[in-house]
Design an enzyme around this catalytic site. Sequence first.
Site, PDB file in Angstrom:
ATOM      1  N   LYS A 189       0.835  -1.216   0.000  1.00  0.00           N
ATOM      2  CA  LYS A 189       0.000   0.000   0.000  1.00  0.00           C
ATOM      3  C   LYS A 189       0.864   1.258   0.000  1.00  0.00           C
ATOM      4  CE  LYS A 189      -0.645   1.998   3.578  1.00  0.00           C
ATOM      5  NZ  LYS A 189      -1.613   1.819   4.648  1.00  0.00           N
ATOM      6  N   TYR A 335     -10.255   3.389   6.163  1.00  0.00           N
ATOM      7  CA  TYR A 335      -8.997   3.787   5.552  1.00  0.00           C
ATOM      8  C   TYR A 335      -8.503   2.835   4.477  1.00  0.00           C
ATOM      9  CZ  TYR A 335      -5.380   1.075   8.125  1.00  0.00           C
ATOM     10  OH  TYR A 335      -4.549   0.111   8.612  1.00  0.00           O
ATOM     11  N   GLU A 339      -7.580   4.436   0.998  1.00  0.00           N
ATOM     12  CA  GLU A 339      -6.179   4.359   0.552  1.00  0.00           C
ATOM     13  C   GLU A 339      -6.077   3.652  -0.800  1.00  0.00           C
ATOM     14  OE1 GLU A 339      -3.659   4.411   4.723  1.00  0.00           O
ATOM     15  OE2 GLU A 339      -4.034   2.490   3.795  1.00  0.00           O
ATOM     16  N   HIS A 600      12.577  25.094  11.166  1.00  0.00           N
ATOM     17  CA  HIS A 600      12.119  25.933  10.063  1.00  0.00           C
ATOM     18  C   HIS A 600      12.932  25.661   8.810  1.00  0.00           C
ATOM     19  CE1 HIS A 600      10.013  29.333   8.409  1.00  0.00           C
ATOM     20  NE2 HIS A 600      11.156  29.835   7.976  1.00  0.00           N
ATOM     21  N   GLU A 605       6.633  22.371  12.159  1.00  0.00           N
ATOM     22  CA  GLU A 605       6.745  23.532  13.062  1.00  0.00           C
ATOM     23  C   GLU A 605       5.387  24.212  13.253  1.00  0.00           C
ATOM     24  OE1 GLU A 605       8.904  27.062  11.759  1.00  0.00           O
ATOM     25  OE2 GLU A 605       8.622  26.467   9.681  1.00  0.00           O
TER      26      GLU A 605
HETATM   27  P1  FAD Z   1      -1.115 -10.814  10.283  1.00  0.00           P
HETATM   28  O1  FAD Z   1      -0.040  -9.938   9.806  1.00  0.00           O
HETATM   29  O2  FAD Z   1      -2.390 -10.784   9.527  1.00  0.00           O
HETATM   30  O3  FAD Z   1      -0.520 -12.294  10.282  1.00  0.00           O
HETATM   31  C1  FAD Z   1      -1.290 -13.437  10.538  1.00  0.00           C
HETATM   32  C2  FAD Z   1      -0.643 -14.626   9.862  1.00  0.00           C
HETATM   33  O4  FAD Z   1      -1.217 -15.835  10.373  1.00  0.00           O
HETATM   34  C3  FAD Z   1      -0.879 -14.652   8.355  1.00  0.00           C
HETATM   35  O5  FAD Z   1       0.327 -14.921   7.670  1.00  0.00           O
HETATM   36  C4  FAD Z   1      -1.850 -15.816   8.157  1.00  0.00           C
HETATM   37  O6  FAD Z   1      -1.732 -16.414   6.905  1.00  0.00           O
HETATM   38  C5  FAD Z   1      -1.418 -16.738   9.289  1.00  0.00           C
HETATM   39  N1  FAD Z   1      -2.425 -17.708   9.711  1.00  0.00           N
HETATM   40  C6  FAD Z   1      -3.755 -17.513   9.878  1.00  0.00           C
HETATM   41  N2  FAD Z   1      -4.335 -18.654  10.327  1.00  0.00           N
HETATM   42  C7  FAD Z   1      -3.341 -19.577  10.440  1.00  0.00           C
HETATM   43  C8  FAD Z   1      -3.315 -20.923  10.887  1.00  0.00           C
HETATM   44  N3  FAD Z   1      -4.413 -21.541  11.308  1.00  0.00           N
HETATM   45  N4  FAD Z   1      -2.132 -21.583  10.867  1.00  0.00           N
HETATM   46  C9  FAD Z   1      -0.995 -20.958  10.453  1.00  0.00           C
HETATM   47  N5  FAD Z   1      -0.962 -19.674  10.040  1.00  0.00           N
HETATM   48  C10 FAD Z   1      -2.124 -18.991  10.046  1.00  0.00           C
HETATM   49  N6  FAD Z   1      -0.982  -1.252   9.703  1.00  0.00           N
HETATM   50  C11 FAD Z   1      -0.113  -0.232   9.922  1.00  0.00           C
HETATM   51  O7  FAD Z   1       0.449  -0.146  11.014  1.00  0.00           O
HETATM   52  N7  FAD Z   1       0.158   0.695   8.958  1.00  0.00           N
HETATM   53  C12 FAD Z   1      -0.414   0.637   7.745  1.00  0.00           C
HETATM   54  O8  FAD Z   1      -0.140   1.477   6.893  1.00  0.00           O
HETATM   55  C13 FAD Z   1      -1.311  -0.425   7.466  1.00  0.00           C
HETATM   56  N8  FAD Z   1      -1.874  -0.542   6.256  1.00  0.00           N
HETATM   57  C14 FAD Z   1      -2.676  -1.596   5.987  1.00  0.00           C
HETATM   58  C15 FAD Z   1      -3.208  -1.718   4.721  1.00  0.00           C
HETATM   59  C16 FAD Z   1      -4.029  -2.768   4.407  1.00  0.00           C
HETATM   60  C17 FAD Z   1      -4.579  -2.897   3.010  1.00  0.00           C
HETATM   61  C18 FAD Z   1      -4.330  -3.751   5.400  1.00  0.00           C
HETATM   62  C19 FAD Z   1      -5.210  -4.923   5.076  1.00  0.00           C
HETATM   63  C20 FAD Z   1      -3.808  -3.642   6.673  1.00  0.00           C
HETATM   64  C21 FAD Z   1      -2.981  -2.563   6.983  1.00  0.00           C
HETATM   65  N9  FAD Z   1      -2.421  -2.413   8.250  1.00  0.00           N
HETATM   66  C22 FAD Z   1      -1.580  -1.368   8.497  1.00  0.00           C
HETATM   67  C23 FAD Z   1      -2.728  -3.347   9.328  1.00  0.00           C
HETATM   68  C24 FAD Z   1      -1.597  -4.388   9.536  1.00  0.00           C
HETATM   69  O9  FAD Z   1      -1.304  -5.028   8.318  1.00  0.00           O
HETATM   70  C25 FAD Z   1      -2.030  -5.404  10.576  1.00  0.00           C
HETATM   71  O10 FAD Z   1      -2.408  -4.730  11.744  1.00  0.00           O
HETATM   72  C26 FAD Z   1      -0.916  -6.395  10.935  1.00  0.00           C
HETATM   73  O11 FAD Z   1      -0.463  -7.076   9.815  1.00  0.00           O
HETATM   74  C27 FAD Z   1      -1.438  -7.382  11.961  1.00  0.00           C
HETATM   75  O12 FAD Z   1      -0.437  -8.300  12.281  1.00  0.00           O
HETATM   76  P2  FAD Z   1      -0.820  -9.687  12.949  1.00  0.00           P
HETATM   77  O13 FAD Z   1       0.471 -10.328  13.334  1.00  0.00           O
HETATM   78  O14 FAD Z   1      -1.853  -9.523  13.958  1.00  0.00           O
HETATM   79  O15 FAD Z   1      -1.499 -10.550  11.778  1.00  0.00           O
HETATM   80  P1  NA7 Z   2     -13.459  -0.708   8.976  1.00  0.00           P
HETATM   81  O1  NA7 Z   2     -12.575   0.255   9.663  1.00  0.00           O
HETATM   82  O2  NA7 Z   2     -14.137  -1.728   9.803  1.00  0.00           O
HETATM   83  O3  NA7 Z   2     -14.536   0.092   8.107  1.00  0.00           O
HETATM   84  C1  NA7 Z   2     -15.446  -0.560   7.302  1.00  0.00           C
HETATM   85  C2  NA7 Z   2     -15.994   0.409   6.292  1.00  0.00           C
HETATM   86  O4  NA7 Z   2     -16.892  -0.291   5.429  1.00  0.00           O
HETATM   87  C3  NA7 Z   2     -16.795   1.535   6.907  1.00  0.00           C
HETATM   88  O5  NA7 Z   2     -16.693   2.665   6.095  1.00  0.00           O
HETATM   89  C4  NA7 Z   2     -18.209   0.959   6.886  1.00  0.00           C
HETATM   90  O6  NA7 Z   2     -19.201   1.947   6.846  1.00  0.00           O
HETATM   91  C5  NA7 Z   2     -18.190   0.224   5.591  1.00  0.00           C
HETATM   92  N1  NA7 Z   2     -19.132  -0.901   5.560  1.00  0.00           N
HETATM   93  C6  NA7 Z   2     -19.287  -1.846   6.488  1.00  0.00           C
HETATM   94  N2  NA7 Z   2     -20.212  -2.746   6.085  1.00  0.00           N
HETATM   95  C7  NA7 Z   2     -20.638  -2.326   4.880  1.00  0.00           C
HETATM   96  C8  NA7 Z   2     -21.549  -2.832   3.945  1.00  0.00           C
HETATM   97  N3  NA7 Z   2     -22.223  -3.947   4.192  1.00  0.00           N
HETATM   98  N4  NA7 Z   2     -21.732  -2.180   2.792  1.00  0.00           N
HETATM   99  C9  NA7 Z   2     -21.035  -1.038   2.545  1.00  0.00           C
HETATM  100  N5  NA7 Z   2     -20.155  -0.490   3.381  1.00  0.00           N
HETATM  101  C10 NA7 Z   2     -19.952  -1.148   4.543  1.00  0.00           C
HETATM  102  O7  NA7 Z   2     -12.700  -1.521   7.836  1.00  0.00           O
HETATM  103  P2  NA7 Z   2     -11.372  -1.397   7.001  1.00  0.00           P
HETATM  104  O8  NA7 Z   2     -11.381  -2.588   6.109  1.00  0.00           O
HETATM  105  O9  NA7 Z   2     -11.164  -0.112   6.326  1.00  0.00           O
HETATM  106  O10 NA7 Z   2     -10.251  -1.546   8.073  1.00  0.00           O
HETATM  107  C11 NA7 Z   2     -10.261  -2.640   8.921  1.00  0.00           C
HETATM  108  C12 NA7 Z   2      -9.183  -2.461   9.903  1.00  0.00           C
HETATM  109  O11 NA7 Z   2      -7.942  -2.776   9.266  1.00  0.00           O
HETATM  110  C13 NA7 Z   2      -9.121  -1.052  10.423  1.00  0.00           C
HETATM  111  O12 NA7 Z   2      -9.587  -1.007  11.743  1.00  0.00           O
HETATM  112  C14 NA7 Z   2      -7.645  -0.751  10.328  1.00  0.00           C
HETATM  113  O13 NA7 Z   2      -7.078  -0.489  11.584  1.00  0.00           O
HETATM  114  C15 NA7 Z   2      -6.959  -1.939   9.672  1.00  0.00           C
HETATM  115  P3  NA7 Z   2     -19.883   2.576   8.193  1.00  0.00           P
HETATM  116  O14 NA7 Z   2     -18.973   3.684   8.624  1.00  0.00           O
HETATM  117  O15 NA7 Z   2     -19.961   1.448   9.185  1.00  0.00           O
HETATM  118  O16 NA7 Z   2     -21.200   3.031   7.720  1.00  0.00           O
END
Ligand code: FAD
Ligand code: NA7
Length: 625
Positions: A189, A335, A339, A600, A605
């Site tokens: 991302k 977000y 994003e 600055h 700032e």
């Molecule tokens: P994960 O990183 O999800 O790891 C879990 C792992 O467990 C995975 O590899 C999965 O395959 C594995 N797993 C699941 N079940 C099993 C099983 N039964 N056996 C073995 N393995 C298994 N965070 C930020 O801080 N900054 C950002 O800019 C940001 N951007 C994001 C953008 C996107 C699109 C998304 C989706 C998330 C973003 N996040 C961001 C959030 C961040 O990626 C997560 O908070 C973080 O990766 C969580 O780490 P975790 O260790 O909890 O789980």
């Molecule tokens: P979030 O933060 O759980 O937000 C979900 C978004 O999707 C939010 O804007 C919701 O609207 C919307 N939403 C939820 N259900 C629906 C349905 N059924 N139809 C249309 N829109 C919906 O999810 P993200 O995936 O962005 O992020 C998940 C986490 O990952 C977040 O907490 C980050 O920390 C990392 P609402 O405002 O509820 O009306």
Amino acid sequence: MSSPHILHVAGMNGCGFYKRITGCLGSLSLLFPNRLKVVEHEFDDKPAFRQWLVDDGFRNNFGTEAGKKHVSSPVVWFSKTSKDGDPDPADIEKYLGGHDAAMEWARGFMTPSDIQKSPILMQDDGHKADHGYDYDLVVIGGGSGGMAAAKEAAELGAKVALCDFVKPSPMGTKWGLGGTCVNVGCIPKKLYHIGAGVKESMEADARHFGIAVGADVKPDVMDELPGVETVSHWKTARMNIQNYIRSLNFKYRVRLREKSVQYLNKLATLKDAHTIEVADKKGNKSDITTSRVLVAVGGRPAPLDCEGGELAISSDDVFFLENGPGKTLCVGASYISLECAGFIAAMGFDTTVAVRSILLRGFDRECADKIGENMMSHGVKFITKVTPTKLEKVENDQIKVTFSDGSSDTYDTVLGAIGRHADTDKLGLENVGVKTNPKNKKIYTKFEQTETPNIYAVGDVMEGCPELTPVAIQAGVALARRLFGNSQEPMDYVNICTTVFTPLEYSCVGLSEDDANEKLGLDNVEVYHREFTPLEWSISEKRQLYGNAFTKVVVDKTENEKVLGIHYLGPNAGEVMQGYGVAMKKGVTFKELTETVGIHPTSSEEIVSLSITKSSGEDAAAGGC
Ligand code: FAD
Ligand code: NA7
């Protein structure tokens, strides 16, 4: 905020030790009512106390051998958090001991001086050196939290295995070791976001700095150039980003090996609290045993819940698209959706966001609205107050989307980003008595420990944990230190900085203005704010079309203008906010912030030079050097 410790003190009237400890703990609970609640149980005399404790057998509830033998006054224990009414003294969380143990606990409660930290109360999980299992710790999930915890535990001498297995997305996308962040989250991302920034700079700024690209450009025609024409080539970006990610996947494997963590590329299922079934990609199964288990399986995107929802991709797929998404609909307004919409639009694709209610629920409303305006100025379209009701495949592999207001349109790609669920289905949690929140399938914990004491959880899978990589990492490391080192330090989940990359960057720490008003009352909150043009945007007229940068600091008027929240929209927001996060942890006041000499000329700032209050009604865009 976490719930307060509930500490019960029982003793007999006239006992000096009972008096001393109730006085001490009572004062602490008076000073820190949100962190400590003390319940006194005073008995008239020694016989009454002994009758209750020994003869009637209350001490048998304490669970530990020492507790069951306790005879003296006072006796101190913790009960579970009461959601309503008085705490039940018999709902025992942990036996603490007598006067000395309680004094020791009180000392820990007050040190280190950072009052965010408190001594932790973990259940005895039965771990002992000669446990006889295959491992001291098995970590399920090789993402941010799991890897950090596994490496730290191994560093501290524990015998550790880490299972990581990627279940393909419904579209069939899969990836390597490292979890969400590195493969389908923060890293790809941010790289697309950086690409978007490079493109924007070339288009909006380059010419004004006398820079143009291309063989035909002559310096003397610079002024006449309309701006650098850019072309985005998704395939090239995708290839380079995926190659970089593959190099990280490889590095992670090496690092696990270097730390002597046994990496099992296998799907783990809990059979009982100490036995885990692991299955490789061919379905070959075996069992491993362990003293402790850490569940760090993270989350996965929630599928679109309408007819034809299976036609939508998610953030698990978007970074892997061969040829770019084409005309795209992003569903959801948090977000991840914004994003993705931001970088897809920046890559030159027609992009629309379907918003059910508001943008960026949970973030500062004023800042969220400014992000919406900025995205629109960059060509992103918004359809508001709608949800998709039907997706259907039409000609040319396109998807027709019908919305709840009856309107419809056709897209090449529909990206659902309507939230994430913890990946706990089929993990076998029901076999080990670990409870999850039915809404999001996240695991309930206290100090990252589940109700089954030898099973722990960190990161996105844990109820109440902000879904952010550094949070998962820090919680994983802190837990490993508590389990295998001598640490007592809990993870501190308060005042965590975060940044949204839309591509306008928005960073914040602490409370939004809206939350501060709700919590403290409008009269008790002041907001210092300023809208400004960052120097790097100042000589491009195109930048003027996109709007200004903005910052606001939310303060508590009743507590010496203690800073409650800092918000910043502008260049390098993540870099700007990190240091302010330290100040927030230390309880910075607005005066201390503005006494800090700025650097600055920077955007940062502006935060230390704020003076315009919202209550004054003065224009936030006024002033500046
Ligand atoms: P994960 O990183 O999800 O790891 C879990 C792992 O467990 C995975 O590899 C999965 O395959 C594995 N797993 C699941 N079940 C099993 C099983 N039964 N056996 C073995 N393995 C298994 N965070 C930020 O801080 N900054 C950002 O800019 C940001 N951007 C994001 C953008 C996107 C699109 C998304 C989706 C998330 C973003 N996040 C961001 C959030 C961040 O990626 C997560 O908070 C973080 O990766 C969580 O780490 P975790 O260790 O909890 O789980
Ligand atoms: P979030 O933060 O759980 O937000 C979900 C978004 O999707 C939010 O804007 C919701 O609207 C919307 N939403 C939820 N259900 C629906 C349905 N059924 N139809 C249309 N829109 C919906 O999810 P993200 O995936 O962005 O992020 C998940 C986490 O990952 C977040 O907490 C980050 O920390 C990392 P609402 O405002 O509820 O009306």
